[in-house]
Design a protein around this motif. Structure first.
Motif, mmCIF file in Angstrom:
data_model
loop_
_atom_site.group_PDB
_atom_site.id
_atom_site.type_symbol
_atom_site.label_atom_id
_atom_site.label_comp_id
_atom_site.label_asym_id
_atom_site.label_seq_id
_atom_site.Cartn_x
_atom_site.Cartn_y
_atom_site.Cartn_z
ATOM 1 N N TYR A 63 48.499 11.361 60.501
ATOM 2 C CA TYR A 63 47.942 10.235 59.146
ATOM 3 C C TYR A 63 48.536 9.518 60.112
ATOM 4 O O TYR A 63 48.066 7.947 60.190
ATOM 5 C CB TYR A 63 47.874 11.018 57.765
ATOM 6 N N ASP A 64 49.584 9.366 60.678
ATOM 7 C CA ASP A 64 50.709 8.383 60.848
ATOM 8 C C ASP A 64 49.528 7.878 62.553
ATOM 9 O O ASP A 64 49.423 6.417 62.279
ATOM 10 C CB ASP A 64 51.734 8.859 61.454
ATOM 11 N N GLN A 65 49.464 8.581 63.082
ATOM 12 C CA GLN A 65 48.856 7.583 64.308
ATOM 13 C C GLN A 65 47.104 7.386 63.918
ATOM 14 O O GLN A 65 46.698 6.595 64.559
ATOM 15 C CB GLN A 65 48.482 9.315 65.309
ATOM 16 N N TRP A 66 46.877 8.252 63.436
ATOM 17 C CA TRP A 66 45.047 7.602 62.549
ATOM 18 C C TRP A 66 45.149 6.006 62.369
ATOM 19 O O TRP A 66 44.783 5.341 62.376
ATOM 20 C CB TRP A 66 44.971 8.844 61.891
ATOM 21 N N LEU A 67 46.126 6.222 61.058
ATOM 22 C CA LEU A 67 46.380 4.438 60.459
ATOM 23 C C LEU A 67 46.840 3.543 61.638
ATOM 24 O O LEU A 67 46.345 2.498 61.245
ATOM 25 C CB LEU A 67 47.020 5.135 59.339
ATOM 26 N N GLU A 68 47.387 4.260 62.337
ATOM 27 C CA GLU A 68 47.961 3.066 63.903
ATOM 28 C C GLU A 68 46.518 2.930 63.930
ATOM 29 O O GLU A 68 46.816 1.602 64.866
ATOM 30 C CB GLU A 68 49.548 3.685 64.443
ATOM 31 N N MET A 92 46.828 -2.784 54.505
ATOM 32 C CA MET A 92 45.799 -2.543 55.141
ATOM 33 C C MET A 92 45.458 -0.284 54.535
ATOM 34 O O MET A 92 44.888 0.414 54.651
ATOM 35 C CB MET A 92 45.042 -2.754 56.571
ATOM 36 N N LYS A 93 47.090 -0.016 55.109
ATOM 37 C CA LYS A 93 46.824 0.817 55.398
ATOM 38 C C LYS A 93 47.526 1.411 54.483
ATOM 39 O O LYS A 93 46.894 2.730 53.790
ATOM 40 C CB LYS A 93 48.414 1.444 55.993
ATOM 41 N N ARG A 94 47.783 0.794 52.894
ATOM 42 C CA ARG A 94 47.915 1.333 51.837
ATOM 43 C C ARG A 94 46.519 0.512 51.770
ATOM 44 O O ARG A 94 46.495 2.393 50.109
ATOM 45 C CB ARG A 94 48.650 0.000 50.823
ATOM 46 N N GLN A 95 45.724 0.523 52.312
ATOM 47 C CA GLN A 95 44.616 0.753 50.960
ATOM 48 C C GLN A 95 43.770 1.771 51.129
ATOM 49 O O GLN A 95 43.130 2.112 50.147
ATOM 50 C CB GLN A 95 43.755 -1.321 51.366
ATOM 51 N N GLU A 122 55.172 5.571 52.679
ATOM 52 C CA GLU A 122 55.479 3.884 53.261
ATOM 53 C C GLU A 122 55.051 3.640 54.419
ATOM 54 O O GLU A 122 54.685 3.925 55.500
ATOM 55 C CB GLU A 122 57.380 4.064 53.044
ATOM 56 N N PHE A 123 54.535 2.586 54.352
ATOM 57 C CA PHE A 123 53.822 1.212 55.471
ATOM 58 C C PHE A 123 54.232 0.043 56.114
ATOM 59 O O PHE A 123 54.441 -0.332 56.899
ATOM 60 C CB PHE A 123 52.384 1.237 54.940
ATOM 61 N N ASP A 124 55.885 0.063 55.355
ATOM 62 C CA ASP A 124 56.943 -1.657 55.073
ATOM 63 C C ASP A 124 57.604 -1.018 54.358
ATOM 64 O O ASP A 124 58.501 -2.231 53.695
ATOM 65 C CB ASP A 124 55.860 -2.856 54.395
ATOM 66 N N GLY A 125 59.103 -0.211 55.290
ATOM 67 C CA GLY A 125 60.419 0.200 54.568
ATOM 68 C C GLY A 125 60.944 -0.765 54.734
ATOM 69 O O GLY A 125 61.160 -1.571 55.226
ATOM 70 N N ARG A 126 62.452 -0.454 54.581
ATOM 71 C CA ARG A 126 63.708 -0.301 55.039
ATOM 72 C C ARG A 126 63.917 -1.908 53.461
ATOM 73 O O ARG A 126 64.658 -2.360 53.924
ATOM 74 C CB ARG A 126 63.870 -1.372 56.114
ATOM 75 N N ARG A 127 63.123 -1.925 52.104
ATOM 76 C CA ARG A 127 63.989 -2.235 50.994
ATOM 77 C C ARG A 127 63.161 -1.085 50.481
ATOM 78 O O ARG A 127 62.163 -0.270 50.629
ATOM 79 C CB ARG A 127 62.949 -3.728 51.279
ATOM 80 N N ARG A 128 64.128 -1.355 49.037
ATOM 81 C CA ARG A 128 63.544 -0.309 47.591
ATOM 82 C C ARG A 128 62.624 -0.934 47.230
ATOM 83 O O ARG A 128 61.880 -2.124 46.647
ATOM 84 C CB ARG A 128 64.485 -1.193 46.023
ATOM 85 N N LYS A 129 61.431 0.044 46.649
ATOM 86 C CA LYS A 129 60.631 0.295 45.845
ATOM 87 C C LYS A 129 60.361 1.439 45.341
ATOM 88 O O LYS A 129 60.942 1.560 44.680
ATOM 89 C CB LYS A 129 59.224 0.463 46.964
ATOM 90 N N ARG A 130 59.576 0.782 43.908
ATOM 91 C CA ARG A 130 59.103 1.687 42.917
ATOM 92 C C ARG A 130 57.419 2.073 42.936
ATOM 93 O O ARG A 130 56.407 2.373 43.448
ATOM 94 C CB ARG A 130 59.007 1.082 41.500
ATOM 95 N N VAL A 131 57.742 3.559 42.448
ATOM 96 C CA VAL A 131 56.534 4.781 41.950
ATOM 97 C C VAL A 131 55.929 4.533 40.422
ATOM 98 O O VAL A 131 58.103 5.048 40.504
ATOM 99 C CB VAL A 131 56.531 5.955 42.780
ATOM 100 N N LEU A 132 55.521 4.335 39.822
ATOM 101 C CA LEU A 132 55.527 4.451 38.365
ATOM 102 C C LEU A 132 55.195 5.864 38.267
ATOM 103 O O LEU A 132 54.041 5.959 38.495
ATOM 104 C CB LEU A 132 54.373 3.602 37.551
#
Length: 138
Positions: A63-68, A92-95, A122-132
């Motif tokens: 997945y990582d290679q394909w998305l990149e 774009m990766k999130r889409q 995660e496609f733009d890490g290094r900060r806090r993010k939420r999942v509902l």
């Protein structure tokens, strides 16, 4: 009908990662005490994803290679969005990987296929993010 809501927080130290969040989601389901219903799980950030698939490291690497290949991070100047930012590829990766999943709840458990698990992408890490996690049912 009962309703339950909880936010799960993640802070990934790398730009990209796939994290199996099934145990955290199952804990939410137990906490809700809902036996029959539906569970929604969605990323609340536009550079992250929630999806269902197999927990297999080779697949995650693929997945990582394909998305990149589909949306390479560099050169960052190739994207009009990257004015003061460098995360157009993450949008774009999130889409591609999707915003959310909906799972059936049967007899107090996620009604999954044999190998299905829930992942936070995660496609733009290094900060806090939420999942509902939102659960409705009886």
């Amino acid at each position: 009908m009962k309703s339950y809501r909880k936010e799960l927080w993640f802070e990934v130290p790398t730009r990209r990662a796939f994290i199996n969040i099934t145990p955290q989601v199952e804990a939410c389901l137990r906490e809700s005490q809902i036996q029959e219903g539906l569970l929604l799980c969605n990323a609340m950030h536009i550079t992250a994803s929630v999806f269902i698939n197999d927990d297999e490291s080779g697949l995650h690497h693929d997945y990582d290679q394909w998305l990149e290949k589909l949306a390479p991070h560099a050169p960052v100047g190739q994207y009009q969005h990257n004015v003061g930012e460098d995360n157009a590829d993450a949008h774009m990766k999130r889409q591609i990987m999707g915003r959310e999943v909906v799972c059936a709840i049967t007899e107090g458990k996620l009604d999954f296929g044999t190998w299905e698990q829930i992942f936070y992408g995660e496609f733009d890490g290094r900060r806090r993010k939420r999942v509902l996690v939102k659960i409705i049912g009886e």
